[in-house]
Design a protein around this motif. Structure first.
Motif, PDB file in Angstrom:
ATOM      1  N   MET A 363       0.541  -0.986   0.553  1.00  0.00           N
ATOM      2  CA  MET A 363      -0.613  -0.006   0.144  1.00  0.00           C
ATOM      3  C   MET A 363       0.857   0.981   0.299  1.00  0.00           C
ATOM      4  O   MET A 363       1.972   1.131   0.132  1.00  0.00           O
ATOM      5  CB  MET A 363      -1.046   0.326   1.717  1.00  0.00           C
ATOM      6  N   GLN A 364       0.140   2.013  -0.259  1.00  0.00           N
ATOM      7  CA  GLN A 364       0.857   3.807  -0.424  1.00  0.00           C
ATOM      8  C   GLN A 364       1.281   3.979   1.491  1.00  0.00           C
ATOM      9  O   GLN A 364       0.084   3.374   2.006  1.00  0.00           O
ATOM     10  CB  GLN A 364       0.850   5.004  -1.210  1.00  0.00           C
ATOM     11  N   LYS A 365       1.601   4.356   1.446  1.00  0.00           N
ATOM     12  CA  LYS A 365       1.975   4.832   3.044  1.00  0.00           C
ATOM     13  C   LYS A 365       0.919   5.783   3.497  1.00  0.00           C
ATOM     14  O   LYS A 365       0.620   5.587   5.099  1.00  0.00           O
ATOM     15  CB  LYS A 365       3.554   6.770   3.204  1.00  0.00           C
ATOM     16  N   HIS A 366       0.202   6.713   3.085  1.00  0.00           N
ATOM     17  CA  HIS A 366      -1.097   7.335   3.688  1.00  0.00           C
ATOM     18  C   HIS A 366      -1.886   6.270   4.079  1.00  0.00           C
ATOM     19  O   HIS A 366      -2.596   6.054   4.842  1.00  0.00           O
ATOM     20  CB  HIS A 366      -1.575   8.280   2.768  1.00  0.00           C
ATOM     21  N   GLN A 367      -2.161   5.640   3.324  1.00  0.00           N
ATOM     22  CA  GLN A 367      -2.735   4.296   3.454  1.00  0.00           C
ATOM     23  C   GLN A 367      -2.433   3.096   4.543  1.00  0.00           C
ATOM     24  O   GLN A 367      -3.795   2.794   4.964  1.00  0.00           O
ATOM     25  CB  GLN A 367      -2.819   3.467   2.786  1.00  0.00           C
ATOM     26  N   ILE A 368      -0.990   3.467   4.784  1.00  0.00           N
ATOM     27  CA  ILE A 368      -0.894   2.385   5.509  1.00  0.00           C
ATOM     28  C   ILE A 368      -0.986   2.748   7.100  1.00  0.00           C
ATOM     29  O   ILE A 368      -1.554   2.412   7.877  1.00  0.00           O
ATOM     30  CB  ILE A 368       0.730   1.892   5.620  1.00  0.00           C
ATOM     31  N   ILE A 369      -0.652   3.846   6.948  1.00  0.00           N
ATOM     32  CA  ILE A 369      -1.318   5.110   8.201  1.00  0.00           C
ATOM     33  C   ILE A 369      -2.628   4.751   8.750  1.00  0.00           C
ATOM     34  O   ILE A 369      -2.459   5.385  10.114  1.00  0.00           O
ATOM     35  CB  ILE A 369      -0.371   6.567   8.254  1.00  0.00           C
ATOM     36  N   GLU A 370      -3.391   5.638   7.760  1.00  0.00           N
ATOM     37  CA  GLU A 370      -3.958   5.582   7.413  1.00  0.00           C
ATOM     38  C   GLU A 370      -5.741   4.470   7.943  1.00  0.00           C
ATOM     39  O   GLU A 370      -5.816   4.020   9.202  1.00  0.00           O
ATOM     40  CB  GLU A 370      -5.546   6.005   6.740  1.00  0.00           C
ATOM     41  N   GLU A 371      -4.298   3.151   8.534  1.00  0.00           N
ATOM     42  CA  GLU A 371      -5.560   1.639   8.575  1.00  0.00           C
ATOM     43  C   GLU A 371      -5.118   1.454  10.021  1.00  0.00           C
ATOM     44  O   GLU A 371      -5.613   0.889  10.268  1.00  0.00           O
ATOM     45  CB  GLU A 371      -4.117   0.599   7.169  1.00  0.00           C
ATOM     46  N   LEU A 372      -3.620   1.719  10.395  1.00  0.00           N
ATOM     47  CA  LEU A 372      -3.194   1.548  11.712  1.00  0.00           C
ATOM     48  C   LEU A 372      -3.913   2.195  12.840  1.00  0.00           C
ATOM     49  O   LEU A 372      -3.597   2.036  13.394  1.00  0.00           O
ATOM     50  CB  LEU A 372      -1.423   1.381  11.458  1.00  0.00           C
ATOM     51  N   SER A 373      -3.543   3.794  12.572  1.00  0.00           N
ATOM     52  CA  SER A 373      -4.281   4.522  12.842  1.00  0.00           C
ATOM     53  C   SER A 373      -5.584   4.591  12.992  1.00  0.00           C
ATOM     54  O   SER A 373      -5.821   4.800  14.604  1.00  0.00           O
ATOM     55  CB  SER A 373      -4.233   6.219  12.078  1.00  0.00           C
TER      56      SER A 373
END
Length: 386
Positions: A363-373
């Protein structure tokens, strides 16, 4: 100044200091600068010859003629009859190659240091073959060797006082030699091995069967350097080059490991393709008191779908405070593992994710951040860092 006033006599406060204090002051100077004080008086000559920390580095040497003068200077200092005091540390860093004459001097320096009951050896050479006598000492507490060869058909080792052993890019004659070294260090507390080499390899490593370093606290090793059963008493463990063979997946790699009952900090550096989280979980099952987990993957993951463990891990439910995963690709498996930690670590204080989105499957970084946050966390005080 008026005519009635008398000039104040200069006071030589330095000369009033004891030799021990002067030695301590000179120990902060490069060895050649320290010896420039010998022009002051004979007392300074005695002080310099009483230095307990001797550090030599040929970083300013430009050619072999200068290197020969560098060696003669060490000869003068180490082989002098004026050397009497106990030597705490002898450090030598040389990038120049030793010829036969200089090599004999090198062996003489080591022997002279041993005669002065040296406590620490720090030797960094340019692939030079050294005498195995360095492994025989009743007083040595710290031994750090780098980029050299120890070639002896019948290596003899006796290091009863050694507590710190670092072997980086050291070549031994026989694969069993490193086992001989460890067996002869009953008080070892700190072990670091990095890329040891062997001229001859053994099919069966019998030397490790009865070996256990009971006083070891810290181990920094390559995955194939020392068996886990030898070091399971440690509190800190770094395993470099976790690289299973093509016939051995990561789960099998960690199979049969002992329980690390004292381990609170572990670092895993995965080289080659990463074969999945099963083996990591299997390792965590053997680390009941783990507080700090650090992992770094260097290449792409190539693993089947990973399923979260049904049972809780003791370290997650009771102790884990910090988890770091670098080269996080954002694959489904990576996300499952990160969420598993977040959802089960009751005392987790910080979760650090180093994102690498170079993989086409991730995934893109912003997607990873959103998923884990947005992932629920067992620990309300846990901070997520990217």
């Amino acid at each position: 100044m008026s005519q009635s006033e008398e000039p104040v006599a200069a006071v030589d406060r330095i000369s009033q200091l004891s030799n021990d204090i002067l030695c301590h002051i000179l120990s902060f100077l490069p060895i050649k600068q320290a010896f420039t004080t010998t022009i002051l008086s004979k007392r300074w000559l005695r002080v310099c010859y009483s230095l307990t920390v001797l550090s030599f580095n040929d970083e300013t040497v430009a050619d072999y003629e200068t290197f020969r003068r560098f060696c003669r200077f060490i000869d003068t200092l180490m082989l002098s009859n004026q050397q009497e005091s106990q030597l705490k540390t002898f450090s030598l860093k040389c990038r120049f190659w030793f010829n036969d004459d200089n090599h004999r001097s090198f062996d003489g320096w080591l022997e002279a240091a041993k005669q002065r009951r040296v406590e620490e050896f720090h030797i960094f050479l340019n692939n030079v073959t050294m005498s195995s006598n360095i492994f025989i000492s009743q007083t040595l507490v710290v031994l750090k060797l780098e980029n050299l060869r120890v070639e002896d058909e019948n290596l003899c080792v006796d290091l009863p006082s050694l507590k710190t052993l670092h072997l980086k890019y050291v070549c031994f004659e026989n694969q069993n030699d490193i086992k001989k070294v460890l067996k002869a260090c009953p008080n070892l507390e700190d072990l670091h091995t990095s890329y040891p080499r062997y001229i001859r390899r053994c099919k069966k490593n019998k030397e490790f069967r009865s070996l256990f370093l009971s006083k070891l606290v810290k181990a920094d090793i390559g995955s194939n350097d020392v068996p886990f059963k030898v070091i399971y008493n440690v509190k800190f463990l770094r395993v470099i080059k976790v690289k299973p063979s093509l016939k051995k997946n990561i789960k099998e790699f960690f199979k049969g490991i002992p329980v690390f009952g004292n381990l609170i900090h572990i670092e895993l550096w995965f080289y080659g393709f990463f074969h999945g989280w099963d083996g990591v979980v299997q390792l965590l099952q053997h680390c009941p008191k783990l507080q700090i987990l650090y992992m770094r993957k260097w290449n792409t993951s190539v693993s089947k779908d990973w399923e979260c463990p049904i049972s809780d891990l003791q370290c997650l439910s009771s102790h884990l405070r910090s988890c770091t995963i670098l080269n996080f690709e954002g694959s489904e498996n990576d996300l499952r593992f990160a969420k598993y930690i977040l959802q089960n670590a009751r005392r987790l204080e910080v979760m650090t994710i180093g994102v690498n989105t170079s993989s086409s499957d991730g995934m893109q970084k912003h997607q990873i951040i959103e998923e884990l946050s947005t992932c629920p966390r067992m620990s309300s005080g846990c901070k997520l860092s990217f």
